[in-house]
Motif scaffolding. Structure first.
Motif, mmCIF file in Angstrom:
data_model
loop_
_atom_site.group_PDB
_atom_site.id
_atom_site.type_symbol
_atom_site.label_atom_id
_atom_site.label_comp_id
_atom_site.label_asym_id
_atom_site.label_seq_id
_atom_site.Cartn_x
_atom_site.Cartn_y
_atom_site.Cartn_z
ATOM 1 N N LYS A 151 7.236 138.394 44.433
ATOM 2 C CA LYS A 151 6.469 138.334 45.672
ATOM 3 C C LYS A 151 5.403 139.423 45.664
ATOM 4 N N GLY A 152 4.526 139.391 46.640
ATOM 5 C CA GLY A 152 3.459 140.371 46.703
ATOM 6 C C GLY A 152 3.976 141.789 46.838
ATOM 7 N N SER A 153 3.282 142.724 46.185
ATOM 8 C CA SER A 153 3.617 144.154 46.173
ATOM 9 C C SER A 153 4.899 144.462 45.417
ATOM 10 N N ALA A 154 5.454 143.521 44.684
ATOM 11 C CA ALA A 154 6.629 143.799 43.850
ATOM 12 C C ALA A 154 6.217 144.655 42.655
ATOM 13 N N GLN A 155 7.109 145.535 42.238
ATOM 14 C CA GLN A 155 6.827 146.458 41.144
ATOM 15 C C GLN A 155 7.294 145.866 39.820
ATOM 16 N N ILE A 156 6.502 146.108 38.778
ATOM 17 C CA ILE A 156 6.785 145.611 37.430
ATOM 18 C C ILE A 156 6.964 146.827 36.520
ATOM 19 N N VAL A 157 8.107 146.905 35.854
ATOM 20 C CA VAL A 157 8.409 148.026 34.962
ATOM 21 C C VAL A 157 8.955 147.449 33.659
ATOM 22 N N ALA A 158 8.331 147.828 32.545
ATOM 23 C CA ALA A 158 8.757 147.340 31.231
ATOM 24 C C ALA A 158 8.872 148.521 30.277
ATOM 25 N N TYR A 159 9.975 148.580 29.551
ATOM 26 C CA TYR A 159 10.236 149.672 28.604
ATOM 27 C C TYR A 159 10.130 149.147 27.179
ATOM 28 N N SER A 160 9.573 149.989 26.316
ATOM 29 C CA SER A 160 9.500 149.662 24.895
ATOM 30 C C SER A 160 9.709 150.935 24.097
ATOM 31 N N GLN A 161 10.271 150.794 22.905
ATOM 32 C CA GLN A 161 10.514 151.960 22.057
ATOM 33 C C GLN A 161 9.245 152.488 21.423
ATOM 34 N N ASN A 162 8.232 151.655 21.255
ATOM 35 C CA ASN A 162 6.977 152.097 20.656
ATOM 36 C C ASN A 162 5.835 151.901 21.643
ATOM 37 N N ARG A 163 4.840 152.733 21.523
ATOM 38 C CA ARG A 163 3.746 152.727 22.492
ATOM 39 C C ARG A 163 2.707 151.653 22.212
#
Length: 537
Positions: A391-403
């Motif tokens: 929905k609107g204003s929801a936060q997205i966070v994604a983790y990765s081991q390499n940049r």
């Protein structure tokens, strides 16, 4: 509020004198072995408070002795009650003369001390025999080591304290019982297990992800977790879903069977975790440390109703998944004639289809409050299918081991990509790219964060990170906000007051025209009444 006492069938963390952690499950009426530190009956820990220190009693006595905080502090700092009562001065200071008037305090050093291995008169065989005798929970052995050291008098008080503490960590049979939380579990897995199984995520990484994802009680969160359930455990702890009192009584088993027999209870609509996994069954093995087994889940555990799982095929193309095919309906008369085993199998299959269908329909409906990702998969492919579910204003966070993968993902939502998308008519007539993220205008303010915290040695001219610190992945996080792009063309109306009008240095006619066209105003900005009064004064 979490339980403050040690309950049966729970996992707890035992901190040994050497500092190494040990995770054990407290099952009643068994013996817990700690290797060279000895063993003790599990019933000695039942219903005791956490954060207490115990000494393992010497055989034939089986049990534990509670160690006071004063005794623990004294053993760490070194010395005994007699040394503490003497009230000596600084560790390494001594009087140079016969009295303080004759000479001042000077620093004692180990300059003339020769570290000789032969200073210790006890052989390895004798030490092993003393260990087998096991008197005083290891204190007698430590005292024998100090007494048999011929150069012990040459050590400074500080060096003697270090030597005593090193022998205490090696031979003292003592441990501290600590509650097993997500933070302590991460430290245990990084130090003693395979860090790659949890994607080398540290405590600071999990903390930043939960903060950027705005994880709070009452929210609905979409999760992609390939770390064995570590990210799910952290989110569940924040949502208060790990507070469960495990038990193995017959009443609890009957209650669980009754709840599973009638699964038509409506699923919760808030404070939920929806997990998308690539396999037939999700990998949530780390949830066992919090009394939740995915193979045989307890119906009384909060995660039984607040955790939903579905695979990518069920989300992207549910028509091709065989588990979503509705079983053939059988009338009640026919079911009455079928054997009990086949009838039970039919109802299990029907309830499984009903539950899976409800979870898939709810996931496709969307409206999630946040998206958190910790996976080996391509992040762009994940976001292409999951961002429309937020929905609107929801936060997205994604983790990765390499940049590299995170920087590439952030570039897909840059201003340049959004301009190209809008200039091309929002993707109309453009061939769909399988590596693209879809509409880049759905994510606002993409940012990249490095989360690793390093310990530094701070000394004059020698300030640098601690060289003995653990290596591994740096840990990079992508964060963004889900927005709903406006449909159609946006036009601005009204008078724009954001900029001052420029002065017109042309002829008088142009000034008059400008004044007439501006509603009787000249090209010069009018002066406020207060400034005019000050100018007249």
């Amino acid at each position: 509020m979490p339980e403050e006492r040690i309950l049966p069938y729970t996992y707890l963390l035992l901190r040994l004198p050497s500092g190494a952690p040990r995770v054990v499950r407290l099952i009643p009426d068994v013996t817990i072995s700690l290797g060279k530190f000895g063993s003790f009956p599990s019933n000695a820990l039942l219903y005791r408070p956490y954060n207490l220190t115990f000494d393992i009693l010497d055989p034939p006595a089986a049990g534990l002795r509670l160690v006071s905080a004063e005794e623990v502090t004294r053993d760490i700092l070194g010395g005994g009650e007699d040394a503490e009562a003497e009230g000596t001065g600084h560790y390494d200071l001594e009087i140079a003369g016969d009295s303080e008037e004759d000479g001042g305090e000077v620093m004692r050093t180990n300059k003339e001390t020769i570290d000789d291995p032969l200073s210790q008169k006890l052989s390895w065989v004798e030490i092993e025999q003393l260990k087998k005798q096991g008197t005083g929970s290891g204190r007698d052995l430590i005292q024998r080591l100090l007494d048999s050291h011929t150069a012990i008098h040459q050590k400074t008080p500080f060096a003697l304290q270090k030597y005593t503490l090193r022998k205490t960590k090696k031979f003292l049979r003592r441990f501290t019982a600590l509650p097993l939380t997500v933070a302590s579990l991460i430290t245990y897995l990084l130090d003693t297990k395979e860090p790659m199984k949890i994607l080398e995520m540290r405590n600071e990484t999990i903390a930043v992800m939960l903060s950027l994802g705005n994880v709070h009680y009452g929210g609905r969160y979409l999760v992609i977790d390939e770390s064995g359930g570590l990210l799910v455990s952290a989110i569940a702890e924040r949502l208060g879903l790990l507070e469960h009192m495990p038990t193995e009584s017959e009443e609890s088993r009957e209650e669980d069977a009754a709840r599973k027999r009638y699964p038509d209870t409506p699923l919760p609509t808030a404070n939920t975790i929806t997990l998308i996994h690539p396999n037939e069954q999700p990998n949530l093995s780390l949830l066992k440390y919090f009394s939740y087994d995915t193979n045989s889940p307890s119906a009384s555990h909060p995660l039984h109703t607040h955790l939903r799982t579905l695979n990518w095929l069920q989300l992207v193309d549910p028509n091709t998944d065989s588990s979503l095919e509705k079983p053939e309906e059988i009338s009640a008369e026919t079911l009455a004639t079928i054997k009990g085993g086949k009838r039970a199998a039919y109802w299990r299959k029907y309830r499984r289809w009903e539950k899976t269908s409800r979870i898939v329909a709810e996931a496709q409906k969307g409206g999630f409050d946040g998206l958190l990702i910790a996976a080996f998969m391509d992040l762009k492919g994940i976001l292409r299918h999951t961002i429309p579910l937020l929905k609107g204003s929801a936060q997205i966070v994604a983790y990765s081991q390499n940049r590299e993968s995170v920087i590439e993902l952030a570039d897909c939502y840059s201003a340049t990509r959004k301009a190209e998308w809008m200039n091309e008519g929002e993707g109309e007539g453009v061939m769909e790219d399988q590596d693209a993220v879809g509409d880049p205008t759905m994510v606002l303010a993409p940012t990249v964060h490095e989360t690793r915290v390093r310990k530094w040695q701070v000394l004059p001219g020698r300030t640098h990170p601690v060289m003995t610190a653990r290596g591994g992945a740096e840990g990079v996080i992508f964060a963004g906000t889900r927005v709903l792009p406006a449909e159609g063309k946006v036009e601005a109306r009204g008078r724009f007051r954001g900029q001052k009008k420029r002065k017109n240095y042309g002829d008088g006619d142009s000034d008059e025209e400008a004044g007439a066209g501006g509603g009787g105003r000249s090209g010069i900005m009018p002066t406020s009444p207060l400034k005019r009064v000050k100018a007249e004064i």
